[in-house]
Design an enzyme around this catalytic site. Structure first.
Site, short mmCIF file in Angstrom:
data_model
loop_
_atom_site.label_atom_id
_atom_site.label_comp_id
_atom_site.label_asym_id
_atom_site.label_seq_id
_atom_site.Cartn_x
_atom_site.Cartn_y
_atom_site.Cartn_z
N ASP A 20 0.93 -1.03 0.09
CA ASP A 20 -0.28 0.12 0.18
C ASP A 20 1.14 1.25 0.06
O ASP A 20 0.22 2.30 -0.52
CB ASP A 20 -1.16 0.20 1.15
CG ASP A 20 -0.08 -0.17 3.04
OD1 ASP A 20 0.84 -0.35 3.26
OD2 ASP A 20 -1.52 0.52 3.85
N ASP B 121 -1.52 -6.09 -0.22
CA ASP B 121 -1.45 -5.44 1.21
C ASP B 121 -3.01 -5.45 1.11
O ASP B 121 -3.36 -5.02 -0.14
CB ASP B 121 -1.14 -4.18 0.99
CG ASP B 121 0.37 -3.85 2.34
OD1 ASP B 121 0.57 -5.56 2.90
OD2 ASP B 121 1.48 -3.29 1.92
N GLU C 87 8.80 -4.26 10.78
CA GLU C 87 9.42 -2.92 9.97
C GLU C 87 9.85 -1.70 11.17
O GLU C 87 9.63 -1.94 12.19
CB GLU C 87 8.11 -2.62 9.39
CG GLU C 87 9.06 -0.81 8.46
CD GLU C 87 7.95 -0.54 7.90
OE1 GLU C 87 6.79 -1.40 7.69
OE2 GLU C 87 8.23 0.46 7.39
O1 KIV Z 1 4.18 -1.18 1.52
C1 KIV Z 1 5.10 -2.34 1.36
O2 KIV Z 1 5.77 -0.74 1.05
C2 KIV Z 1 5.02 -2.38 2.70
C3 KIV Z 1 7.18 -3.21 2.96
C4 KIV Z 1 7.40 -1.22 3.92
C5 KIV Z 1 6.93 -3.91 3.62
O3 KIV Z 1 4.28 -2.61 3.43
#
Ligand code: KIV
Length: 273
Positions: free
Chosen positions: A53, A92, A191
């Site tokens: 996301d 996501d 993270e």
């Molecule tokens: O949305 C994204 O890029 C992420 C990464 C930072 C793991 O969730």
């Protein structure tokens, strides 16, 4: 396949990721949001492509991940899936699509899987979303967890600083990680947490732990592709390694094109009919 260090050209599955952890083989994960980039990422040997996301930031120019919609995530994931042969494609679930209740979470999870053709989903949070994670898993959809800095909660945190430096937050993170593993998650993104804590989680859990700003003693790494290719030169966190300076490469190429057009150097005699 022109991949680097790719020993196994078979399609990556969640079971393969588990085997990789058991065999001590590191997992390379990158974000991607469109067809052309995903073809390159897949051909280069990345094991897991995350339709993050973070598209909200790097593709749409928003300051947070909150505004991106379910429909926009489905659009990005569908484009990525068309470009990928080997990597596992994880999408996501966007903010607001799974936080209300498990029923709504499952409905939206099924929509993403059905309409995009991706392989798995990722959700942020621990105990707060455990029932939803279980309900999505019960529908037969593989789920990856995401703990530590969870950008969808940025307004609650108020800062993008390192998480779980204090004992109480570290204890909650460890407990959430166990909970997600017990619920049936096939992997977990950590993270921006201290490397020591991430190493502890990776050694205690049997599922693969993928770090971003979480040190090297985990089972794999993930980065946002725009950041690691140097497209986004205004973003320089400590954990980021830039593997290219595409901002300069592209600006030079585009600048040369502008000059050629203005000076009637393009097209030349060989570039016309
Ligand atoms: O949305 C994204 O890029 C992420 C990464 C930072 C793991 O969730």
């Amino acid at each position: 396949m022109a991949g680097y260090l790719v020993e196994d050209v078979r399609k990556v599955t969640t079971c393969r990721l588990m085997e990789m952890k058991q065999q001590g083989k590191k997992i390379a994960m990158l974000t991607s949001y469109d067809y052309t980039m995903s073809r390159i990422v897949d051909e280069a040997g990345v094991d897991v492509i995350l339709v993050g996301d973070s598209a909200s930031n790097v593709m749409a120019g928003n300051t947070t991940t909150l505004p991106i919609t379910l429909e926009q995530m489905i659009y990005h994931a569908t484009s990525v899936v068309r470009g990928v042969k080997r990597a596992l494609v994880v999408c996501d679930m966007p903010f607001g699509s799974y936080q209300v209740n498990p029923t709504e979470g499952v409905t939206n999870a099924i929509r993403i899987m059905k309409e995009s053709g991706c392989d798995a989903l990722k959700l942020e949070g621990g105990i707060e979303v455990a029932d939803t994670v279980k309900a999505i898993l019960a529908a037969g959809i593989p789920v990856m967890g995401h703990l530590g800095l969870t950008p969808q909660s940025i307004n609650k945190f108020g800062t993008y600083a390192v998480r779980a430096k204090e004992e109480a937050e570290a204890r909650k993170l460890l407990s959430d990680a166990h909970l997600l593993e017990e619920a049936g998650c096939f992997g977990l993104v950590l993270e921006k947490v201290p490397a020591k804590l991430a190493a502890q989680v990776a050694s205690k859990l049997t599922i693969p732990i993928i770090g971003i700003g979480a040190g090297s003693q985990v089972d794999g790494q993930v980065l946002v592709i725009h950041d690691m290719l140097g497209l986004n030169n205004g973003f320089s966190p400590k954990f980021l390694r830039r593997y290219a300076d595409l901002h300069t490469v592209m600006t030079d190429a585009i600048g040369q094109y502008v000059t050629d057009v203005k000076q009637v150097n393009f097209p030349n005699a060989d570039e016309q009919y």
